[in-house]
Design a protein around this motif. Structure first.
Motif, PDB file in Angstrom:
ATOM      1  N   TYR A  15     138.218  64.759  92.002  1.00  0.00           N
ATOM      2  CA  TYR A  15     138.594  64.567  93.396  1.00  0.00           C
ATOM      3  C   TYR A  15     139.354  63.250  93.557  1.00  0.00           C
ATOM      4  O   TYR A  15     139.014  62.260  92.910  1.00  0.00           O
ATOM      5  CB  TYR A  15     137.332  64.526  94.269  1.00  0.00           C
ATOM      6  N   GLU A  16     140.351  63.274  94.434  1.00  0.00           N
ATOM      7  CA  GLU A  16     141.099  62.064  94.778  1.00  0.00           C
ATOM      8  C   GLU A  16     141.527  62.179  96.245  1.00  0.00           C
ATOM      9  O   GLU A  16     141.811  63.278  96.723  1.00  0.00           O
ATOM     10  CB  GLU A  16     142.326  61.944  93.878  1.00  0.00           C
ATOM     11  N   ARG A  51     145.217  62.933 102.505  1.00  0.00           N
ATOM     12  CA  ARG A  51     145.526  64.003 101.565  1.00  0.00           C
ATOM     13  C   ARG A  51     144.415  64.031 100.517  1.00  0.00           C
ATOM     14  O   ARG A  51     144.115  63.014  99.889  1.00  0.00           O
ATOM     15  CB  ARG A  51     146.888  63.759 100.908  1.00  0.00           C
ATOM     16  N   HIS A  52     143.801  65.210 100.359  1.00  0.00           N
ATOM     17  CA  HIS A  52     142.707  65.409  99.401  1.00  0.00           C
ATOM     18  C   HIS A  52     143.235  66.229  98.215  1.00  0.00           C
ATOM     19  O   HIS A  52     143.871  67.265  98.419  1.00  0.00           O
ATOM     20  CB  HIS A  52     141.559  66.201 100.039  1.00  0.00           C
ATOM     21  N   TYR A  53     142.963  65.766  97.004  1.00  0.00           N
ATOM     22  CA  TYR A  53     143.340  66.487  95.791  1.00  0.00           C
ATOM     23  C   TYR A  53     142.061  66.910  95.074  1.00  0.00           C
ATOM     24  O   TYR A  53     141.206  66.073  94.777  1.00  0.00           O
ATOM     25  CB  TYR A  53     144.142  65.585  94.848  1.00  0.00           C
ATOM     26  N   GLY A  71     145.879  56.770  95.790  1.00  0.00           N
ATOM     27  CA  GLY A  71     144.797  57.744  95.686  1.00  0.00           C
ATOM     28  C   GLY A  71     143.521  57.056  95.222  1.00  0.00           C
ATOM     29  O   GLY A  71     143.525  56.347  94.211  1.00  0.00           O
ATOM     30  N   VAL A 116     144.796  71.015  92.397  1.00  0.00           N
ATOM     31  CA  VAL A 116     145.662  70.530  91.325  1.00  0.00           C
ATOM     32  C   VAL A 116     145.094  70.897  89.957  1.00  0.00           C
ATOM     33  O   VAL A 116     143.905  71.179  89.817  1.00  0.00           O
ATOM     34  CB  VAL A 116     145.852  68.990  91.414  1.00  0.00           C
ATOM     35  N   LEU A 134     143.873  65.384  87.352  1.00  0.00           N
ATOM     36  CA  LEU A 134     144.113  64.073  87.950  1.00  0.00           C
ATOM     37  C   LEU A 134     144.339  63.076  86.814  1.00  0.00           C
ATOM     38  O   LEU A 134     144.427  63.466  85.650  1.00  0.00           O
ATOM     39  CB  LEU A 134     142.947  63.683  88.860  1.00  0.00           C
ATOM     40  N   VAL A 183     144.889  69.865  98.635  1.00  0.00           N
ATOM     41  CA  VAL A 183     145.720  70.378  97.549  1.00  0.00           C
ATOM     42  C   VAL A 183     144.858  70.627  96.314  1.00  0.00           C
ATOM     43  O   VAL A 183     144.148  69.725  95.852  1.00  0.00           O
ATOM     44  CB  VAL A 183     146.831  69.354  97.184  1.00  0.00           C
ATOM     45  N   THR A 203     139.555  57.352  93.973  1.00  0.00           N
ATOM     46  CA  THR A 203     138.737  58.303  93.208  1.00  0.00           C
ATOM     47  C   THR A 203     137.330  57.754  93.028  1.00  0.00           C
ATOM     48  O   THR A 203     137.002  56.687  93.540  1.00  0.00           O
ATOM     49  CB  THR A 203     139.355  58.541  91.815  1.00  0.00           C
TER      50      THR A 203
END
Length: 151
Positions: A141-142, A85-87, A42, A131, A134, A129, A44
């Motif tokens: 954001y990740e 995939r975005h968190y 991931g 969350v 992090l 997603v 960031t």
């Protein structure tokens, strides 16, 4: 990595912040004699000096720069990405942002601009997603990316 090596090879590119000792930023995994899967940790907005921007827009720009540098380190581009995939942290303390769905928090247009510029408008499949948090409390954001090297 030699062509005869069939084990995953994980490493840290020089142009990306060095992570904690628990992981590496990039892994190349042979999947066929002529193809390798590249998986990124991931990424960031965390900078090498430990600073993190306060807003999701700047953090996402910084994360995409790190994605680009990781991919460049293995000789591929964002056009080679096969999944993302975005968190996004759901509750940030910013009532205006927190009222928005995570998909509408400002990172999307920046991702599109990045992919338009670096990948000729390529839009790989993605997952978004929301969350609780992090790795560091300042992160909003990740992004994770997988790419394919075909020879």
């Amino acid at each position: 990595m030699s062509t005869g090596d069939q084990k995953p090879h994980a490493f840290n590119p020089p142009d990306v912040p060095t992570p904690p000792s628990t992981y590496n930023q990039v892994c190349i995994t042979p999947i066929l004699p002529t193809s390798r899967l590249v998986t990124l940790a991931g990424q960031t907005g965390l900078q090498s000096d430990g600073t993190i921007a306060k807003d999701i827009e700047t953090q996402s720009k910084d994360a995409y720069k790190a994605v680009h540098n990781c991919l460049k380190a293995v000789g591929v581009t964002p056009r080679d990405i096969v999944h993302v995939r975005h968190y996004i942290v759901k509750e940030t303390g910013n009532q205006e942002k927190d009222a928005l769905d995570v998909v509408d928090r400002g990172w999307g247009p920046i991702w599109e601009e990045f992919m338009d510029r670096e990948a000729d408008g390529h839009r790989p499949p993605d997952t978004v997603v929301g969350v609780a948090s992090l790795a560091k409390k300042e992160l909003l954001y990740e992004v994770e990316a997988w790419a394919l090297i075909s020879q």
